[in-house]
Write a protein that holds these residues in place. Structure first.
Motif, PDB file in Angstrom:
ATOM      1  N   ALA A  74       0.820  -1.215   0.000  1.00 47.32           N
ATOM      2  CA  ALA A  74       0.000   0.000   0.000  1.00 47.32           C
ATOM      3  C   ALA A  74       0.854   1.265   0.000  1.00 47.32           C
ATOM      4  O   ALA A  74       0.607   2.189  -0.786  1.00 47.32           O
ATOM      5  CB  ALA A  74      -0.946  -0.008   1.193  1.00 47.32           C
ATOM      6  N   ILE A  75       1.851   1.335   0.859  1.00 43.54           N
ATOM      7  CA  ILE A  75       2.640   2.563   0.969  1.00 43.54           C
ATOM      8  C   ILE A  75       3.421   2.849  -0.308  1.00 43.54           C
ATOM      9  O   ILE A  75       3.394   3.986  -0.809  1.00 43.54           O
ATOM     10  CB  ILE A  75       3.558   2.505   2.204  1.00 43.54           C
ATOM     11  N   PRO A  81     -11.903   3.954   8.114  1.00 38.11           N
ATOM     12  CA  PRO A  81     -11.116   4.916   8.892  1.00 38.11           C
ATOM     13  C   PRO A  81      -9.826   5.297   8.165  1.00 38.11           C
ATOM     14  O   PRO A  81      -9.168   4.460   7.544  1.00 38.11           O
ATOM     15  CB  PRO A  81     -10.803   4.156  10.194  1.00 38.11           C
ATOM     16  N   LEU A  82      -9.489   6.580   8.246  1.00 35.07           N
ATOM     17  CA  LEU A  82      -8.263   7.088   7.637  1.00 35.07           C
ATOM     18  C   LEU A  82      -7.061   6.709   8.489  1.00 35.07           C
ATOM     19  O   LEU A  82      -7.043   6.955   9.700  1.00 35.07           O
ATOM     20  CB  LEU A  82      -8.339   8.610   7.501  1.00 35.07           C
ATOM     21  N   LEU A  83      -6.053   6.125   7.859  1.00 42.27           N
ATOM     22  CA  LEU A  83      -4.801   5.836   8.538  1.00 42.27           C
ATOM     23  C   LEU A  83      -3.880   7.044   8.472  1.00 42.27           C
ATOM     24  O   LEU A  83      -3.384   7.534   9.482  1.00 42.27           O
ATOM     25  CB  LEU A  83      -4.132   4.608   7.915  1.00 42.27           C
ATOM     26  N   ARG A  84      -3.637   7.541   7.260  1.00 41.17           N
ATOM     27  CA  ARG A  84      -2.874   8.783   7.111  1.00 41.17           C
ATOM     28  C   ARG A  84      -2.974   9.281   5.675  1.00 41.17           C
ATOM     29  O   ARG A  84      -3.238   8.520   4.746  1.00 41.17           O
ATOM     30  CB  ARG A  84      -1.406   8.606   7.487  1.00 41.17           C
ATOM     31  N   SER A 140      -8.407   1.891   6.158  1.00 38.42           N
ATOM     32  CA  SER A 140      -8.692   0.499   6.549  1.00 38.42           C
ATOM     33  C   SER A 140      -7.443  -0.251   6.983  1.00 38.42           C
ATOM     34  O   SER A 140      -7.185  -1.378   6.549  1.00 38.42           O
ATOM     35  CB  SER A 140      -9.385  -0.230   5.387  1.00 38.42           C
ATOM     36  N   GLY A 141      -6.670   0.368   7.860  1.00 35.53           N
ATOM     37  CA  GLY A 141      -5.490  -0.299   8.394  1.00 35.53           C
ATOM     38  C   GLY A 141      -4.354  -0.449   7.412  1.00 35.53           C
ATOM     39  O   GLY A 141      -3.383  -1.157   7.685  1.00 35.53           O
ATOM     40  N   GLY A 142      -4.437   0.224   6.255  1.00 34.24           N
ATOM     41  CA  GLY A 142      -3.347   0.170   5.290  1.00 34.24           C
ATOM     42  C   GLY A 142      -3.561  -0.815   4.163  1.00 34.24           C
ATOM     43  O   GLY A 142      -2.599  -1.166   3.463  1.00 34.24           O
TER      44      GLY A 142
END
Length: 326
Positions: free
Chosen positions: A76-77, A311-314, A96-98
């Motif tokens: 993902a990153i 939910p937003l992680l970052r 969603s947790g990445g």
């Protein structure tokens, strides 16, 4: 970093006019221009606050698409960072947790959409699925207007800071505004720093400073240019940013969108194409507050058949070019 009342008032002032002078802001807030300038530097360095000048895609004839990409957790990153480096993307975020990336892509309305949106995605192992949603109507956020959490200033103070060269009221949608290459250079400089000085902007465009000033007024008045402020919600006490994907009965879509635009928790909302037809970004104090928002406000909206939340992680990229996370 501790955020106090003056910090919030300065950020609210910058949302009203991102290029207002420090002396002008200080006079309205009752502090010195040196205090305002010093606070802004501190907010920028320690709280991720940044004024950004943005080209309005609607006024320039672009389509906005939101991509949802599901990936393996370890991919993902790298994929998000690759997307963030592209000039046509905004709001590249991990959810969603990445395992999910959401990003906005700006596309010329006459372009080959499939080629731009799908074939040019980075060839990244671990990309599981992609869905593309065209934004067909925006209710709140961006060029449509700031979110409703800005409540640090009084109406009198807001009126004093409201720029006189703001966009003219529009009747029928105007024809897309054409930009010159020098306009492009100007907008590229402003998206990096919406408060860049006229000397710096003149160097970027090759124009005299007087031409830069005049063109910025023209672009702003036409609605092609607006200013916004990047912030890290957590620094301001909002630890639960969540993306909502709603399925709404078509007959109720406009009413639900308008209702969301009136919720102070909603910072962005738009109708879209796709399996879901309305997306919204909600920012709450914490997950308990999000639960109350979901069960007490969203649940009461007539026509909402289904709600999906992530939910937003970052944020990897917000309004302007990506900056290193702190």
């Amino acid at each position: 970093m501790e955020i106090d009342t003056l910090d919030r008032r300065i950020v609210h002032a910058l949302r009203i006019d991102g290029r207002a002078g420090w002396r002008e802001i200080g006079a309205v807030l009752g502090v010195s221009d040196q205090t305002v300038a010093r606070r802004y530097r501190r907010l920028r360095e320690n709280a991720g606050v940044r004024v950004v000048g943005i080209a309005n895609p609607i006024r320039l004839g672009y389509e906005m698409w939101t991509l949802r990409l599901h990936t393996a957790p370890d991919r993902a990153i790298p994929l998000a960072e690759a997307l963030a480096r592209r000039g046509d993307t905004g709001w590249v975020s991990l959810f969603s947790g990445g395992t999910e990336i959401t990003c906005q892509v700006r596309v010329p309305a006459h372009a080959d959409r499939e080629t731009l949106l799908l074939q040019r995605l980075p060839r990244t192992p671990g990309l599981i699925s992609v869905s593309a949603h065209c934004l067909i109507h925006q209710y709140v956020g961006g060029a449509v207007g700031p979110d409703r959490r800005d409540d640090a200033l009084t109406r009198t103070e807001i009126a004093a800071l409201t720029p006189t060269d703001g966009p003219e009221p529009l009747g029928a949608p105007p024809s897309p505004l054409a930009l010159s290459p020098a306009d492009g250079a100007l907008l590229e400089a402003l998206v990096r720093d919406g408060r860049a000085g006229y000397t710096e902007l003149a160097a970027a465009t090759g124009w005299p400073e007087s031409t830069v000033r005049r063109r910025m007024r023209e672009l702003r008045r036409s609605g092609a240019l607006y200013y916004d402020v990047e912030v890290r919600p957590q620094v301001f006490g909002f630890s639960a940013p969540v993306m909502l994907w709603l399925t709404v009965a078509p007959a109720r879509l406009a009413a639900v969108g308008a209702a969301l635009a009136g919720h102070e928790e909603v910072v962005f909302a738009a109708a879209t194409t796709g399996a879901t037809n309305l997306m919204a970004t909600v920012v709450c104090r914490d997950m308990a507050a999000f639960y109350r928002y979901l069960t007490e406000r969203v649940s009461g909206l007539d026509g909402v058949d289904r709600v999906e939340s992530a939910p937003l992680l970052r944020h990897v990229k917000q309004l302007g070019p990506a900056v290193p996370s702190m």
